[in-house]
Design an enzyme around this catalytic site. Structure first.
Site, mmCIF file in Angstrom:
data_model
loop_
_atom_site.group_PDB
_atom_site.id
_atom_site.type_symbol
_atom_site.label_atom_id
_atom_site.label_comp_id
_atom_site.label_asym_id
_atom_site.label_seq_id
_atom_site.Cartn_x
_atom_site.Cartn_y
_atom_site.Cartn_z
ATOM 1 N N HIS A 1 -8.925 -16.138 -37.328
ATOM 2 C CA HIS A 1 -9.681 -16.500 -35.866
ATOM 3 C C HIS A 1 -8.801 -17.048 -34.847
ATOM 4 O O HIS A 1 -8.471 -18.107 -35.264
ATOM 5 C CB HIS A 1 -11.056 -16.708 -36.147
ATOM 6 C CG HIS A 1 -12.014 -16.599 -35.002
ATOM 7 N ND1 HIS A 1 -12.383 -15.537 -34.496
ATOM 8 C CD2 HIS A 1 -12.202 -17.607 -34.011
ATOM 9 C CE1 HIS A 1 -13.191 -15.596 -33.453
ATOM 10 N NE2 HIS A 1 -12.978 -16.832 -33.090
ATOM 11 N N THR B 1 0.335 -7.810 -35.229
ATOM 12 C CA THR B 1 1.508 -8.752 -35.448
ATOM 13 C C THR B 1 1.191 -9.689 -36.529
ATOM 14 O O THR B 1 2.354 -10.310 -37.348
ATOM 15 C CB THR B 1 1.656 -9.771 -34.191
ATOM 16 O OG1 THR B 1 0.509 -10.685 -33.632
ATOM 17 C CG2 THR B 1 1.824 -8.614 -32.916
ATOM 18 N N ASN B 2 0.134 -10.076 -36.877
ATOM 19 C CA ASN B 2 -0.285 -10.894 -38.119
ATOM 20 C C ASN B 2 0.278 -10.094 -39.360
ATOM 21 O O ASN B 2 0.858 -10.632 -40.418
ATOM 22 C CB ASN B 2 -1.614 -11.214 -38.290
ATOM 23 C CG ASN B 2 -1.918 -12.437 -37.303
ATOM 24 O OD1 ASN B 2 -1.464 -13.709 -37.663
ATOM 25 N ND2 ASN B 2 -2.423 -12.332 -36.110
ATOM 26 N N ASN C 1 -9.914 -14.327 -43.255
ATOM 27 C CA ASN C 1 -9.754 -13.857 -41.809
ATOM 28 C C ASN C 1 -9.211 -14.652 -41.173
ATOM 29 O O ASN C 1 -9.269 -15.909 -41.516
ATOM 30 C CB ASN C 1 -11.474 -13.712 -41.090
ATOM 31 C CG ASN C 1 -11.348 -13.104 -39.693
ATOM 32 O OD1 ASN C 1 -10.640 -12.143 -39.572
ATOM 33 N ND2 ASN C 1 -12.205 -13.975 -39.041
HETATM 34 C C1 GRF Z 1 -5.521 -12.359 -33.516
HETATM 35 O O1 GRF Z 1 -5.598 -13.119 -32.447
HETATM 36 C C2 GRF Z 1 -6.602 -12.757 -34.391
HETATM 37 O O2 GRF Z 1 -6.698 -13.968 -34.537
HETATM 38 C C3 GRF Z 1 -7.760 -11.904 -34.189
HETATM 39 O O3 GRF Z 1 -7.186 -10.890 -33.770
HETATM 40 C C4 GRF Z 1 -6.034 -10.762 -33.318
HETATM 41 C C5 GRF Z 1 -5.078 -9.773 -34.043
HETATM 42 O O4 GRF Z 1 -3.730 -9.609 -33.549
HETATM 43 N N1 GRF Z 1 -8.847 -11.718 -35.030
HETATM 44 P P1 GRF Z 1 -2.758 -8.851 -34.137
HETATM 45 O O5 GRF Z 1 -3.241 -7.657 -34.318
HETATM 46 O O6 GRF Z 1 -2.437 -9.383 -35.523
HETATM 47 O O7 GRF Z 1 -1.445 -8.881 -33.387
#
Ligand code: GRF
Length: 226
Positions: A128, A32-33, A126
């Site tokens: 987090h 999703t990011n 990164n």
């Molecule tokens: C997020 O919560 C990020 O902070 C962590 O892994 C998750 C990834 O989420 N490192 P997505 O795959 O981007 O939905």
């Protein structure tokens, strides 16, 4: 007055200001990011373009999102390589082929080794899901925050160094922890902030406003580059 500097190399400006920072996104899961970055780039709302997406897992939904956006993808499962060095060399070749300038870890589970870190010095960030240094170096930061009883949590975007989740912090966003939160509700509240924080960090880096001084960053009001 003396300004704080890194013992080894002094202040570092990761990148010159640019209108189109070339991003290589590494993701192991749902992505999703990554999707937030793809959407903002397509809408011209970040001065960046996702030019490559890589994963260590063939089933990562992030790869599907990249395909839909016509972004080149590649998969580098650890089991396919004799060593972590060999795995990272293949990943580096893919990122270089696509002329990646900034590597973005967006839910990428493997810890990066020196081969990767030295290939992109001060060029890996990164995201987090906690306010580091609290609840770092875990895949369960939201559950740990609930268990600890903190009243505020959030997310952190930081440069990646050999210290897991310990590199210079670029952006943090906070959220309240509510009385009836579950791991899922807290994670969702944090995730919404992640989708803002990562683009915000990328905007700052692309604008040349982030200066690394030792293990912290300083955010300049104007770029240092001319
Ligand atoms: C997020 O919560 C990020 O902070 C962590 O892994 C998750 C990834 O989420 N490192 P997505 O795959 O981007 O939905």
């Amino acid at each position: 007055m003396t300004s704080p500097t890194s013992i080894l190399e002094g202040p570092v400006i990761p990148l010159a200001p640019t209108d189109c920072l070339r991003l290589g996104v590494l993701a192991s899961g749902r992505g999703t990011n990554l999707q937030a970055l793809l959407d903002l780039a397509a809408a011209g709302q970040i001065p960046a373009q996702v030019v490559a997406v890589a994963s260590n897992r063939r089933d990562a939904m992030a790869l599907e999102r990249a395909h839909r956006a016509n972004v080149p993808t590649a998969v580098f499962p650890r089991a396919d390589y004799p060593s972590r060095v060999a795995q990272e060399e293949a990943l580096i070749a893919f990122l270089r082929e696509n002329r990646v300038e900034l590597v973005v870890l967006a839910g990428y589970v493997p810890v990066l080794g020196p081969t990767m870190l030295e290939s992109f010095p001060n060029r890996i960030i990164n995201i987090h899901p906690s306010l580091l240094p609290a609840f770092g170096n875990t895949l369960h930061a939201q559950a740990d925050a609930l268990r600890h009883g903190v009243k505020i949590s959030g997310c952190t975007v930081h440069f990646v160094t050999s210290q897991v989740d310990g590199g210079p912090i670029i952006v943090q966003r906070a959220v309240p922890v509510l009385e009836d939160d579950t791991e899922e509700t807290l994670a969702a509240r944090i995730l919404a902030e992640e989708h803002q924080a990562l683009p915000e960090a990328i905007r700052l880096i692309a604008a040349g406003r982030v200066v690394i001084e030792g293990n912290r960053t300083r955010i300049r009001s104007a770029p240092l580059h001319s």
